[in-house]
Design a protein around this motif. Sequence first.
Motif, PDB file in Angstrom:
ATOM      1  N   PRO A  32       0.834  -1.206   0.000  1.00  0.00           N
ATOM      2  CA  PRO A  32       0.000   0.000   0.000  1.00  0.00           C
ATOM      3  C   PRO A  32       0.870   1.258   0.000  1.00  0.00           C
ATOM      4  O   PRO A  32       1.795   1.375   0.799  1.00  0.00           O
ATOM      5  N   GLY A  33       0.584   2.152  -0.910  1.00  0.00           N
ATOM      6  CA  GLY A  33       1.345   3.381  -1.013  1.00  0.00           C
ATOM      7  C   GLY A  33       2.398   3.360  -2.096  1.00  0.00           C
ATOM      8  O   GLY A  33       2.919   4.429  -2.477  1.00  0.00           O
ATOM      9  N   GLN A  34       2.737   2.190  -2.622  1.00  0.00           N
ATOM     10  CA  GLN A  34       3.721   2.127  -3.697  1.00  0.00           C
ATOM     11  C   GLN A  34       3.106   2.553  -5.024  1.00  0.00           C
ATOM     12  O   GLN A  34       1.963   2.199  -5.330  1.00  0.00           O
ATOM     13  N   THR A  35       3.869   3.280  -5.815  1.00  0.00           N
ATOM     14  CA  THR A  35       3.417   3.680  -7.146  1.00  0.00           C
ATOM     15  C   THR A  35       3.547   2.501  -8.101  1.00  0.00           C
ATOM     16  O   THR A  35       4.632   1.935  -8.253  1.00  0.00           O
ATOM     17  N   ILE A  36       2.440   2.133  -8.728  1.00  0.00           N
ATOM     18  CA  ILE A  36       2.460   1.064  -9.720  1.00  0.00           C
ATOM     19  C   ILE A  36       2.978   1.598 -11.044  1.00  0.00           C
ATOM     20  O   ILE A  36       3.825   0.994 -11.690  1.00  0.00           O
ATOM     21  N   THR A 236      -1.581   4.050  -7.826  1.00  0.00           N
ATOM     22  CA  THR A 236      -0.950   3.688  -6.559  1.00  0.00           C
ATOM     23  C   THR A 236      -1.690   2.524  -5.913  1.00  0.00           C
ATOM     24  O   THR A 236      -2.924   2.485  -5.927  1.00  0.00           O
ATOM     25  N   ALA A 237      -0.951   1.605  -5.334  1.00  0.00           N
ATOM     26  CA  ALA A 237      -1.570   0.488  -4.611  1.00  0.00           C
ATOM     27  C   ALA A 237      -2.251   1.022  -3.356  1.00  0.00           C
ATOM     28  O   ALA A 237      -1.625   1.705  -2.547  1.00  0.00           O
ATOM     29  N   GLU A 238      -3.536   0.730  -3.214  1.00  0.00           N
ATOM     30  CA  GLU A 238      -4.279   1.153  -2.028  1.00  0.00           C
ATOM     31  C   GLU A 238      -4.326   0.043  -0.983  1.00  0.00           C
ATOM     32  O   GLU A 238      -4.434   0.293   0.212  1.00  0.00           O
ATOM     33  N   ARG A 239      -4.259  -1.207  -1.438  1.00  0.00           N
ATOM     34  CA  ARG A 239      -4.208  -2.391  -0.584  1.00  0.00           C
ATOM     35  C   ARG A 239      -3.044  -3.258  -1.070  1.00  0.00           C
ATOM     36  O   ARG A 239      -2.504  -3.033  -2.148  1.00  0.00           O
ATOM     37  N   PRO A 240      -2.666  -4.279  -0.303  1.00  0.00           N
ATOM     38  CA  PRO A 240      -1.596  -5.174  -0.774  1.00  0.00           C
ATOM     39  C   PRO A 240      -1.992  -5.849  -2.088  1.00  0.00           C
ATOM     40  O   PRO A 240      -3.106  -6.338  -2.245  1.00  0.00           O
ATOM     41  N   ILE A 241      -1.085  -5.849  -3.038  1.00  0.00           N
ATOM     42  CA  ILE A 241      -1.306  -6.457  -4.354  1.00  0.00           C
ATOM     43  C   ILE A 241      -0.195  -7.468  -4.599  1.00  0.00           C
ATOM     44  O   ILE A 241       0.991  -7.150  -4.424  1.00  0.00           O
ATOM     45  N   GLU A 242      -0.585  -8.669  -4.994  1.00  0.00           N
ATOM     46  CA  GLU A 242       0.390  -9.709  -5.323  1.00  0.00           C
ATOM     47  C   GLU A 242       0.580  -9.782  -6.829  1.00  0.00           C
ATOM     48  O   GLU A 242      -0.270  -9.320  -7.600  1.00  0.00           O
ATOM     49  N   ALA A 243       1.687 -10.369  -7.251  1.00  0.00           N
ATOM     50  CA  ALA A 243       1.937 -10.552  -8.680  1.00  0.00           C
ATOM     51  C   ALA A 243       0.812 -11.385  -9.283  1.00  0.00           C
ATOM     52  O   ALA A 243       0.439 -12.435  -8.750  1.00  0.00           O
ATOM     53  N   GLY A 244       0.245 -10.912 -10.385  1.00  0.00           N
ATOM     54  CA  GLY A 244      -0.858 -11.600 -11.039  1.00  0.00           C
ATOM     55  C   GLY A 244      -2.221 -11.088 -10.642  1.00  0.00           C
ATOM     56  O   GLY A 244      -3.209 -11.373 -11.331  1.00  0.00           O
ATOM     57  N   ASP A 245      -2.326 -10.347  -9.528  1.00  0.00           N
ATOM     58  CA  ASP A 245      -3.620  -9.813  -9.098  1.00  0.00           C
ATOM     59  C   ASP A 245      -4.136  -8.785 -10.107  1.00  0.00           C
ATOM     60  O   ASP A 245      -3.353  -8.014 -10.686  1.00  0.00           O
TER      61      ASP A 245
END
Length: 556
Positions: A32-36, A236-245
């Motif tokens: 969360p908070g990382q720029t995608i 930006t990721a608002e929640r945890p995101i895994e690879a493939g999500d």
Amino acid sequence: MTPPPPPTLQIRSNESSSAKGRSLHATRPFRPGQTIHAFAAPRLALASTTHLARVCSHCLRPGDPRACSRCRAAFYCDPACQAAAWAAVHARECKALRRRRQGSDRPAALLPTPVRALVQALLVDETARALAPLEGHVPRRRNQGRGHLGLDGGGGWQDLQMMAMAGCAFAGMEGTEDEVTRAVDLLCKIQTNAFHRYDADLGQVGIFLEPTLAMANHSCVPNALVQFIGRKGILTAERPIEAGDEVEISYTDYTYPLTKRQQALASYCFECRCPRCKDDLNVYQVGAASPRNIIPDGLSLVPDPFSRLRNHPAVNDAGKQVLVKAHGESATMSTERRTMPQDSLHERHEMLLAQYRDCAGLVAAEMWAVTPVPQLLTEISIYYAERGDFAFALAVACFVATACDPYRYAAYFHPVRAKNVLMIAKLLANTAEGTTALNQAVESITTRADLDQKIRETLRDIDQVSLCQMLLIMVLRSAPAGHADGWEVAVAAREMLQDIEQLPGRDKELPLITAWMQDPSDEQCRAFFDYAVVQQVDALASLGRAVLQVKFGTGA
């Protein structure tokens, strides 16, 4: 052709769900908070017709821009923006915008926003080609007849055809059947895929369309958000995101009641089936069901809001859940029917009282995070600030930041939360020269509301300058990484920090704040943050609750 996606994203086809079409998926995990990704080359980015004279037509920042001397239909904040716009699109649209719509004296400056976007797409081949792969739901729009166009006006199919003909006329085309058909197709693609650019003060100030970002599907329980900074759209990721999500964003304000969200989404030609919509969950239920985000130390005004959510009555009491649904819907409709006066403070006060009465059911049940209560409380704080009652404004703003925001938006960096923290800092700056005004406000209210003596003593002891400084640092830490320089909220926070750093006589406080900045997870720094920020804001929020009770709860 649509440009290839950035390395962090992959476009996939949803074979299991034709309603969702294509989608964006993360190629690696994100916290969360990382720029995608920062989308810096939109195919369409233009100011809305209603805000042409207040928003730069290139960078889309509010201000006092000057009109193009040729067409008078585009406005720029400085020569650099004008030159950049001329190279990008305005050289081709300027002459077109000087035309008058056939059979009408309406100038181009008053064209509906979709028509202006269409003119650009018709004149710039690269834009039309980029839009070609996008979905516009043409058959569905044709069959629906009248519907909501969304981008500054227009209704259904006939309106689309009229705007398509206008776009063709301004683009210098003959308006043949094939040309109008193509123009309608482009309009539908713009409607389906363009983002509204929203400004907290001005409202919807423009539109933004980038083909890859447009592939992101909607959810009212999104795992990412889009934040616009100048001509960039920051994903930006608002929640945890895994690879493939799948990366899902919200096309509308997901805190609004179900009916309002459905109305807002109607123009996109789909029905949302996310958990929030499927079960009509309230904001507290969504927050309690969310994965427990790891909030970095020193970035939340409410300690462990997730534990509070899991024990909240709106989560565990069926009766409260029914109340929230019923009163949330009715209060939203009632408050939106009222037009807020802009000039007279007395009339605004009367309107705020009326809207507060509209929210009486939610207020009595202490459902402070349920729309429209947070928006109303923010308006009350602004009203007091404009009246010069900065103490009252500060107290109510603190109440919003602690009783509303953490339960509406789980992400500590959500732009609404950051802007409200900045608002507290600005109000503190108006009372930081001394606590006299604040203490007088406390005394005038405690005489009537019998506030606890401990709150008054705490207020007298607040180091408002240090509190303001630490809140501004929190705002800067909420900015998208690498993009703080262009974000108006961060720019304002940095300017205020520079002024505070020049104040003399702060040798005692500065080492503590510096240590907290360097290592907010240190045990002593955490204790300092709790004392200097959390406890002080909580005390002010308690005062804000009393302000609402005395000034609005009794209709006084």
